[in-house]
Motif scaffolding. Structure first.
Motif, short mmCIF file in Angstrom:
data_model
loop_
_atom_site.label_atom_id
_atom_site.label_comp_id
_atom_site.label_asym_id
_atom_site.label_seq_id
_atom_site.Cartn_x
_atom_site.Cartn_y
_atom_site.Cartn_z
N ILE B 86 -17.52 -25.03 -7.82
CA ILE B 86 -16.66 -24.89 -8.99
C ILE B 86 -17.57 -24.69 -10.19
O ILE B 86 -18.43 -25.51 -10.49
N ARG B 88 -18.12 -25.29 -13.14
CA ARG B 88 -17.79 -26.13 -14.29
C ARG B 88 -18.67 -27.35 -14.23
O ARG B 88 -19.16 -27.71 -13.15
N ASP B 89 -18.86 -28.04 -15.35
CA ASP B 89 -19.47 -29.36 -15.23
C ASP B 89 -18.45 -30.40 -15.65
O ASP B 89 -17.53 -30.13 -16.40
N PHE B 90 -18.63 -31.60 -15.11
CA PHE B 90 -17.62 -32.65 -15.24
C PHE B 90 -18.25 -33.84 -15.96
O PHE B 90 -19.10 -34.53 -15.39
N THR B 111 -24.28 -31.34 -13.62
CA THR B 111 -22.91 -31.13 -13.16
C THR B 111 -22.02 -32.30 -13.54
O THR B 111 -20.89 -32.11 -13.96
N ASP B 153 -12.38 -36.01 -15.12
CA ASP B 153 -12.37 -34.57 -14.89
C ASP B 153 -12.42 -34.25 -13.40
O ASP B 153 -11.99 -33.19 -12.97
N ASP B 181 -6.08 -30.07 -15.87
CA ASP B 181 -7.14 -29.16 -15.45
C ASP B 181 -8.28 -29.92 -14.77
O ASP B 181 -9.40 -29.44 -14.66
N TRP B 309 -5.62 -29.30 -7.88
CA TRP B 309 -5.84 -29.28 -9.33
C TRP B 309 -4.65 -29.91 -10.03
O TRP B 309 -3.51 -29.78 -9.61
#
Lengths: 74, 344
Positions: B86, B88-90, B111, B153, B181, B309
């Protein structure tokens, strides 16, 4: 489990010797397994003691193996 | 220990003598729609969570915990792969049923900003594996998460949800603590796990004692899993299956490893005693029916990976019915259509 786990430890060590003794009785185990497997074929029924004979042979072999290792071990 | 003040349990008497054979090995999900904000009226109490905590504590205190970690390490690394996939970073993430932190060791600081490790066994949290991400260890039950709404997240869970009593509620709680999200990435044992052991024990117990009782806990079916995730409110679901087959010298070694992993049976309807004769018979049946040529026996672990999600306006949604501008019949001219689309 009790405080020092003495009984549990004893039972476990006996159980740990099972695979070795079972390995010594490969033929009898295979015969018993085949008998049970045959009953799972379509049309077969698995009842209690269907393979009692084969199991008795396996058990006596197992007990003999246990006596042998006991004598040799301790 | 974190326990919400209003903790209560619906204690249904476990069915003993009347267990039908079709239900064994498959977990039937309660079909009643649960009232909003509460447990479903037929919430099942299958597992003794207290005993599971004791078993996990015992397993974590073993002298060589690494000996039994291979399965959880493997699945933990697969989940970490999916997290990296994915783009994205969380900043804030939660690991449910983390054990010794098998997922955190594969992830990096960029991440994940901060990682909350939640488990019911304190010994596992104390002996956690090294990771470079700052972590906070929380003693929490998967069904009673002590977090506020819209906190995380990312929520990950690796091989611990199969011991949860009320899985629909646990998934709803995960959905609750996720931010909009946010994403949930989980792995659970699936229906075919350890079927060789289950069948061998059933056959041997039937032949030796005339009947059998379940020794392997019920696992979820993949269709039920999809339904549960949808019902909990997750969007854009992905469920896929992985099968890991591990070879063991024999049935006894397999059972010893399962106990070392902390995966011993803790169902209320488990039988306290397994006769030595039955064990011997089951080992013989296992080797004969499923054994490999070299004498080892395989054990199958079927893992269901799921990604879900939480809704957010930015996520892609299916288009409105009747809003199509081209028909499937024109698929042959797709190149023209695409260049037309680029020009306009």
């Amino acid at each position: 489990m009790s405080a020092n786990g003495a009984v549990w430890g004893r039972v476990r060590s006996r159980l740990r010797a099972f695979p070795e003794r079972l390995a010594a009785c490969g033929a009898e185990a295979a015969a018993y397994g085949r008998c049970v497997q045959a009953s799972t074929a379509p049309g077969g029924r698995l009842n209690k003691d269907l393979c009692a004979q084969e199991f008795e042979a396996l058990r006596s072999c197992f007990v003999a193996a246990a006596k042998k290792t006991l004598k040799g071990g301790c | 220990m974190l326990r919400p003040a209003g903790l209560w349990r619906l204690c249904l008497r476990p069915r003993t003598a009347g267990v039908s054979t079709e239900n064994l090995g498959r977990r039937k999900v309660a079909s009643a729609v649960p009232p909003r904000g509460g447990t479903s009226p037929r919430a099942l109490n299958i597992f003794d969570r207290d005993l599971k905590r004791k078993q996990k504590n015992w397993a974590a205190r073993q002298p060589e915990p690494m000996k039994f970690d291979y399965l959880k390490e493997e699945v933990g690394s697969r989940i970490a792969d999916r997290v990296y996939d994915i783009a994205r970073d969380f900043p804030l993430a939660l690991d449910l049923g983390c054990g010794r932190g098998y997922i955190a060791q594969h992830l990096n600081k960029e991440t994940i900003g901060k990682f909350f490790q939640a488990d019911i066994a304190e010994n596992a949290l104390k002996n956690s594996l090294e990771t470079e991400i700052p972590t906070v260890s929380v003693l929490a039950d998967e069904e009673f998460l002590p977090f506020r709404e819209n906190t995380f997240d990312l929520v990950v869970s690796s091989l611990s949800l199969h011991w949860v009593n009320d899985l629909p509620r646990a998934l709803e709680q995960i959905h609750y603590v996720l931010k909009p999200d946010g994403v949930f990435i989980g792995a659970m044992f699936g229906g075919d796990t350890l079927y060789e052991l289950r069948c061998s024990l059933q056959l041997a117990e039937t032949e030796r004692e005339g009947g059998f009782s379940p020794h392997i806990s019920p696992f979820i079916a993949v269709s039920d899993l999809g339904h549960l995730l949808g019902r909990a409110g997750f969007n854009t679901l992905t469920v896929d299956t992985d099968e890991i087959q591990v070879n063991y010298p024999g049935m006894f070694e397999l059972m010893e490893d399962l106990q070392g992993m902390g995966e011993s049976n803790c169902s209320w309807n488990r039988r306290a005693l397994l006769h030595r004769d039955t064990m011997l018979a089951a080992a013989a049946v296992y080797r004969e029916m499923y054994g490999n040529e070299d004498g080892s026996v395989p054990a199958t672990y079927q893992i269901y990976h799921m990604i879900g999600w939480k809704y957010h306006e930015s996520q892609a949604r299916p288009a409105e019915r009747g809003s199509a501008t081209v028909s499937f019949g024109e698929l042959r001219q797709i190149n023209n259509l695409m260049s037309r689309g680029e020009k306009s």
